[in-house]
Design a protein around this motif. Structure first.
Motif, PDB file in Angstrom:
ATOM      1  N   VAL A   1      34.252  64.365  47.077  1.00 58.78           N
ATOM      2  CA  VAL A   1      35.239  64.591  48.134  1.00 58.78           C
ATOM      3  C   VAL A   1      35.218  66.059  48.568  1.00 58.78           C
ATOM      4  CG1 VAL A   1      37.708  64.590  48.644  1.00 58.78           C
ATOM      5  CG2 VAL A   1      36.692  62.665  47.421  1.00 58.78           C
ATOM      6  N   ALA A   2      35.212  66.962  47.591  1.00 52.29           N
ATOM      7  CA  ALA A   2      35.197  68.396  47.905  1.00 52.29           C
ATOM      8  C   ALA A   2      33.887  68.795  48.591  1.00 52.29           C
ATOM      9  CB  ALA A   2      35.396  69.220  46.633  1.00 52.29           C
ATOM     10  N   HIS A   3      32.785  68.227  48.139  1.00 48.14           N
ATOM     11  CA  HIS A   3      31.487  68.545  48.730  1.00 48.14           C
ATOM     12  C   HIS A   3      31.441  68.131  50.198  1.00 48.14           C
ATOM     13  CE1 HIS A   3      27.142  68.981  49.045  1.00 48.14           C
ATOM     14  NE2 HIS A   3      27.095  67.763  49.556  1.00 48.14           N
ATOM     15  N   ASN A   4      31.854  66.909  50.484  1.00 39.68           N
ATOM     16  CA  ASN A   4      31.844  66.429  51.864  1.00 39.68           C
ATOM     17  C   ASN A   4      32.816  67.213  52.732  1.00 39.68           C
ATOM     18  OD1 ASN A   4      29.851  64.497  51.482  1.00 39.68           O
ATOM     19  ND2 ASN A   4      31.317  62.979  50.772  1.00 39.68           N
ATOM     20  N   ARG A   5      33.944  67.622  52.163  1.00 40.10           N
ATOM     21  CA  ARG A   5      34.907  68.426  52.915  1.00 40.10           C
ATOM     22  C   ARG A   5      34.305  69.788  53.269  1.00 40.10           C
ATOM     23  NH1 ARG A   5      40.422  67.770  53.080  1.00 40.10           N
ATOM     24  NH2 ARG A   5      40.345  66.457  51.241  1.00 40.10           N
ATOM     25  N   ARG A   6      33.586  70.387  52.317  1.00 34.63           N
ATOM     26  CA  ARG A   6      32.948  71.677  52.593  1.00 34.63           C
ATOM     27  C   ARG A   6      31.880  71.551  53.683  1.00 34.63           C
ATOM     28  NH1 ARG A   6      33.280  72.168  46.903  1.00 34.63           N
ATOM     29  NH2 ARG A   6      31.146  71.413  46.712  1.00 34.63           N
ATOM     30  N   LEU A   7      31.086  70.470  53.638  1.00 37.42           N
ATOM     31  CA  LEU A   7      30.066  70.263  54.663  1.00 37.42           C
ATOM     32  C   LEU A   7      30.695  70.107  56.047  1.00 37.42           C
ATOM     33  CD1 LEU A   7      27.550  67.782  52.992  1.00 37.42           C
ATOM     34  CD2 LEU A   7      27.244  70.209  53.416  1.00 37.42           C
ATOM     35  N   LYS A   8      31.755  69.325  56.125  1.00 36.08           N
ATOM     36  CA  LYS A   8      32.431  69.104  57.401  1.00 36.08           C
ATOM     37  C   LYS A   8      33.040  70.402  57.920  1.00 36.08           C
ATOM     38  CE  LYS A   8      35.694  65.850  59.399  1.00 36.08           C
ATOM     39  NZ  LYS A   8      36.554  64.705  59.060  1.00 36.08           N
ATOM     40  N   ALA A   9      33.666  71.163  57.035  1.00 30.44           N
ATOM     41  CA  ALA A   9      34.270  72.432  57.440  1.00 30.44           C
ATOM     42  C   ALA A   9      33.197  73.406  57.929  1.00 30.44           C
ATOM     43  CB  ALA A   9      35.056  73.038  56.276  1.00 30.44           C
ATOM     44  N   MET A  10      32.049  73.415  57.284  1.00 29.13           N
ATOM     45  CA  MET A  10      30.974  74.305  57.713  1.00 29.13           C
ATOM     46  C   MET A  10      30.442  73.897  59.076  1.00 29.13           C
ATOM     47  SD  MET A  10      29.242  76.981  57.085  1.00 29.13           S
ATOM     48  CE  MET A  10      29.516  77.322  55.381  1.00 29.13           C
ATOM     49  N   ARG A  11      30.260  72.603  59.307  1.00 30.94           N
ATOM     50  CA  ARG A  11      29.809  72.144  60.626  1.00 30.94           C
ATOM     51  C   ARG A  11      30.791  72.545  61.708  1.00 30.94           C
ATOM     52  NH1 ARG A  11      28.733  66.913  57.982  1.00 30.94           N
ATOM     53  NH2 ARG A  11      26.592  67.027  57.267  1.00 30.94           N
TER      54      ARG A  11
ATOM     55  N   LEU B   1      23.415  62.035  47.496  1.00 31.13           N
ATOM     56  CA  LEU B   1      24.014  63.050  46.636  1.00 31.13           C
ATOM     57  C   LEU B   1      23.651  62.763  45.184  1.00 31.13           C
ATOM     58  CD1 LEU B   1      27.542  63.280  48.265  1.00 31.13           C
ATOM     59  CD2 LEU B   1      25.679  64.909  48.452  1.00 31.13           C
ATOM     60  N   PRO B   2      23.702  63.772  44.331  1.00 31.83           N
ATOM     61  CA  PRO B   2      23.362  63.539  42.919  1.00 31.83           C
ATOM     62  C   PRO B   2      24.364  62.589  42.266  1.00 31.83           C
ATOM     63  CG  PRO B   2      24.264  65.738  43.231  1.00 31.83           C
ATOM     64  CD  PRO B   2      24.070  65.159  44.590  1.00 31.83           C
ATOM     65  N   ALA B   3      23.849  61.725  41.442  1.00 33.06           N
ATOM     66  CA  ALA B   3      24.698  60.726  40.785  1.00 33.06           C
ATOM     67  C   ALA B   3      25.347  61.304  39.538  1.00 33.06           C
ATOM     68  CB  ALA B   3      23.861  59.508  40.415  1.00 33.06           C
ATOM     69  N   GLY B   4      26.442  60.672  39.129  1.00 32.85           N
ATOM     70  CA  GLY B   4      27.063  61.011  37.862  1.00 32.85           C
ATOM     71  C   GLY B   4      28.140  62.067  37.900  1.00 32.85           C
ATOM     72  N   ARG B   5      28.540  62.516  39.066  1.00 35.56           N
ATOM     73  CA  ARG B   5      29.609  63.508  39.160  1.00 35.56           C
ATOM     74  C   ARG B   5      30.945  62.808  39.346  1.00 35.56           C
ATOM     75  NH1 ARG B   5      27.318  69.113  40.627  1.00 35.56           N
ATOM     76  NH2 ARG B   5      25.117  68.648  40.392  1.00 35.56           N
ATOM     77  N   PRO B   6      32.043  63.498  39.050  1.00 32.51           N
ATOM     78  CA  PRO B   6      33.357  62.897  39.291  1.00 32.51           C
ATOM     79  C   PRO B   6      33.607  62.732  40.791  1.00 32.51           C
ATOM     80  CG  PRO B   6      33.544  64.956  38.045  1.00 32.51           C
ATOM     81  CD  PRO B   6      32.123  64.778  38.388  1.00 32.51           C
ATOM     82  N   ARG B   7      34.443  61.780  41.153  1.00 35.23           N
ATOM     83  CA  ARG B   7      34.729  61.491  42.549  1.00 35.23           C
ATOM     84  C   ARG B   7      35.264  62.719  43.281  1.00 35.23           C
ATOM     85  NH1 ARG B   7      35.496  57.993  46.437  1.00 35.23           N
ATOM     86  NH2 ARG B   7      37.353  58.064  47.734  1.00 35.23           N
ATOM     87  N   GLU B   8      36.075  63.526  42.612  1.00 33.11           N
ATOM     88  CA  GLU B   8      36.648  64.720  43.249  1.00 33.11           C
ATOM     89  C   GLU B   8      35.553  65.676  43.717  1.00 33.11           C
ATOM     90  OE1 GLU B   8      37.593  63.859  39.994  1.00 33.11           O
ATOM     91  OE2 GLU B   8      39.242  62.623  40.751  1.00 33.11           O
ATOM     92  N   TRP B   9      34.442  65.723  42.986  1.00 27.46           N
ATOM     93  CA  TRP B   9      33.353  66.601  43.377  1.00 27.46           C
ATOM     94  C   TRP B   9      32.766  66.163  44.718  1.00 27.46           C
ATOM     95  CZ3 TRP B   9      28.269  66.200  44.707  1.00 27.46           C
ATOM     96  CH2 TRP B   9      27.543  67.396  44.763  1.00 27.46           C
TER      97      TRP B   9
END
Length: 104
Positions: free
Chosen positions: A45-55, A35-43
């Motif tokens: 968490v939300a990104h991985n949650r969206r990927l899991k929900a889509m799967r 994943l791209p570096a330098g983003r806040p941790r919440e980003w």
């Protein structure tokens, strides 16, 4: 005008589907990319949650669950076990139903 443009296209006599509608089991592992570096941790968490929900939403669609009211938490969690991901939280289950709602 070219002659090809005047000729009507033939009607398909067979299905043009590339694969059957049945669930392809078992699901293979998804190739991971950094994943791209330098983003806040919440980003992240939300990104991985969206990927899991889509799967999960895709797997539910493959199983024939098309409506959000058919996708109870128990069904979503059993599908997660079926495809080999950790059981989703209530928030992720809500997101899966939102994806199914958007699908309609």
């Amino acid at each position: 005008m070219p002659a090809a443009a005047l000729k009507p296209k033939p009607l398909p006599t067979q299905s043009t589907a590339k694969r059957s509608v049945q669930l392809d089991l078992p699901y293979g592992p998804v190739a991971k990319r950094p994943l791209p570096a330098g983003r806040p941790r919440e980003w992240y968490v939300a990104h991985n949650r969206r990927l899991k929900a889509m799967r999960l939403a895709i797997a539910l669609l493959d199983l024939g669950v098309y409506l959000p009211n058919q996708a109870r938490n128990e069904k979503i969690r059993s599908t997660a076990e079926l495809i080999g991901v950790h059981p989703p939280s209530d928030t992720t289950c809500h997101m899966v139903r939102a994806y199914l709602r958007y699908n309609r």
